[in-house]
Enzyme design. Sequence first.
Site, PDB file in Angstrom:
ATOM      1  N   SER A   1       0.741  -1.252   0.000  1.00  0.00           N
ATOM      2  CA  SER A   1       0.000   0.000   0.000  1.00  0.00           C
ATOM      3  C   SER A   1       0.775   1.308   0.000  1.00  0.00           C
ATOM      4  CB  SER A   1      -1.017   0.018   1.131  1.00  0.00           C
ATOM      5  OG  SER A   1      -0.510  -0.045   2.381  1.00  0.00           O
TER       6      SER A   1
ATOM      7  N   GLN B   1       0.672   4.583   1.446  1.00  0.00           N
ATOM      8  CA  GLN B   1       0.073   4.851   2.753  1.00  0.00           C
ATOM      9  C   GLN B   1       0.804   5.975   3.461  1.00  0.00           C
ATOM     10  OE1 GLN B   1       1.860   1.937   5.958  1.00  0.00           O
ATOM     11  NE2 GLN B   1       1.239   0.699   4.189  1.00  0.00           N
TER      12      GLN B   1
ATOM     13  N   HIS C   1       0.806   7.587   7.877  1.00  0.00           N
ATOM     14  CA  HIS C   1       0.307   7.427   9.241  1.00  0.00           C
ATOM     15  C   HIS C   1       0.005   8.801   9.814  1.00  0.00           C
ATOM     16  CE1 HIS C   1       1.599   3.354   8.727  1.00  0.00           C
ATOM     17  NE2 HIS C   1       2.845   3.727   8.562  1.00  0.00           N
TER      18      HIS C   1
ATOM     19  N   LYS D   1       2.027   7.292  14.541  1.00  0.00           N
ATOM     20  CA  LYS D   1       2.797   6.096  14.202  1.00  0.00           C
ATOM     21  C   LYS D   1       4.020   6.458  13.359  1.00  0.00           C
ATOM     22  CE  LYS D   1       2.221   1.486  12.170  1.00  0.00           C
ATOM     23  NZ  LYS D   1       1.446   0.691  11.193  1.00  0.00           N
TER      24      LYS D   1
ATOM     25  N   GLU E   1       7.662   5.945  12.110  1.00  0.00           N
ATOM     26  CA  GLU E   1       8.340   4.656  12.051  1.00  0.00           C
ATOM     27  C   GLU E   1       9.666   4.763  11.304  1.00  0.00           C
ATOM     28  OE1 GLU E   1       5.304   2.198  10.354  1.00  0.00           O
ATOM     29  OE2 GLU E   1       5.610   2.938   8.326  1.00  0.00           O
TER      30      GLU E   1
ATOM     31  N   HIS F   1       4.496   6.694   1.770  1.00  0.00           N
ATOM     32  CA  HIS F   1       5.504   5.674   1.514  1.00  0.00           C
ATOM     33  C   HIS F   1       4.834   4.366   1.115  1.00  0.00           C
ATOM     34  CE1 HIS F   1       4.463   5.354   5.828  1.00  0.00           C
ATOM     35  NE2 HIS F   1       4.641   4.043   5.665  1.00  0.00           N
TER      36      HIS F   1
ATOM     37  N   ARG G   1      -4.630   4.396   3.743  1.00  0.00           N
ATOM     38  CA  ARG G   1      -4.167   3.804   2.481  1.00  0.00           C
ATOM     39  C   ARG G   1      -4.877   4.431   1.294  1.00  0.00           C
ATOM     40  NH1 ARG G   1      -5.364  -0.279   6.093  1.00  0.00           N
ATOM     41  NH2 ARG G   1      -3.585  -1.518   6.828  1.00  0.00           N
TER      42      ARG G   1
ATOM     43  N   LYS H   1      -7.202  -3.634   0.720  1.00  0.00           N
ATOM     44  CA  LYS H   1      -7.867  -3.148   1.925  1.00  0.00           C
ATOM     45  C   LYS H   1      -8.565  -1.816   1.648  1.00  0.00           C
ATOM     46  CE  LYS H   1      -4.731  -5.409   5.213  1.00  0.00           C
ATOM     47  NZ  LYS H   1      -3.818  -5.219   6.370  1.00  0.00           N
TER      48      LYS H   1
END
Length: 410
Positions: free
Chosen positions: A102, A104, A106, A129, A131, A271, A290, A296
């Site tokens: 995906s 996506q 956050h 989130k 990361e 990303h 997403r 999804k």
Amino acid sequence: MSAIRLSCAVNNYHWGKHGLASKAAQFAATNPDVVIDEEQTYAELWMGTHPNGPSMVYGTDTQLGDVISENADVALGASVSQRYGGSLPFLFKVLSIEKALSIQAHPDKQLAQQLHAARPNDYKDGNHKPEMSIALTDFIALSGFRPLDEIAEFLTAYPEFHALVSHAAPEFRRAAAEGTDGERREALKALFAELMMARDEDVRAQVNALVTRIGEPSCNGTSELDVSEPALVRRLNGEYPGDVGIFCVFMLNVLRLRAGDAFYMGPNDPHAYIYGDCVECMATSDNVVRAGLTPKQRDVRVLVDMLTYDYGAPSHKLLQPQPISSVHAVYNPPIDEFSVVRSSLSGGERADLEAVDGPRVLLVVEGTGALCVGSDNMPLGPGFVYFVCPNTSCTLTADSALVAYTAQCE
């Protein structure tokens, strides 16, 4: 309580590598109760307390989260416990990617709280989130928007891309050439929005036209690590035929990493992972917005509106480790919840891991040896995971060349 061996949950998302080709599967198999099916995908190994995949004290039915809850000041350190409400502030993972996952981003904390309040079934917590990913193998990812002149060049070189963003393209070209930073970000947002909101039938038609025009690879074939635009278009169309995310190759930076290379993804930063194995550390959350390359739920409007539209060369996404000794180096992203230490020892070598005032989760990715805490010598091997309590000094001893990654919060 000083160091506790863990058994960790592995999941089977569709994009994972099959069987023991997956690092996540290899590491999960250190638990004798886990039997690896070579026909099954193994995508992520979770090391932490998140309820979607809680780690267990090895050989028991006790969750790590329960151990921490019994005395959070001891398990996390008083300062970390107070700052994060008695919870482990990070989630550590191993990802094994065979098929892209995906386009996506956050959300930041404010947006995460809004999304969780409005749609708790889709966004199950109110935390951000941020990361960081560190490659374990050769690794391909998309991260952050390209320099604007590159995107402008692709608008000319790939008419199929231009056809999907024809309304926003003229202003984008002008802003890229002579606009202020604010104008450039607005023009980039308009271009991305037009692409991601294009009608499905238009996207499919332009993907088909693009794939037909670029043709098949030469008779010498193409490497799975080929990151040229035509190769990525073919790869992604093979995995997600006709998907709008295929055109993100022309808007997002392409990263090709070697083992030990790292990059950081802050809140509201687009990303996608394309291929390879990595360790990943993040604030404890499972919030994902997403918009492409996924079966999804897609939340395109939210994604388009939430992004910062930072842009620049791929090098600005990379995070360089800082040596702290001859065998240890730290990856230290610009957040409070975690950093990660890489330890690389030759066979027969010993190295101390100095105590910190917060919790640590140690994962061995290569080699064998022992984790020595006081008079206890605990075995180390690929996939062995330990929770190490605050203010615990320990020593790594390597029987063979050993590589370990330790997530920590201070």
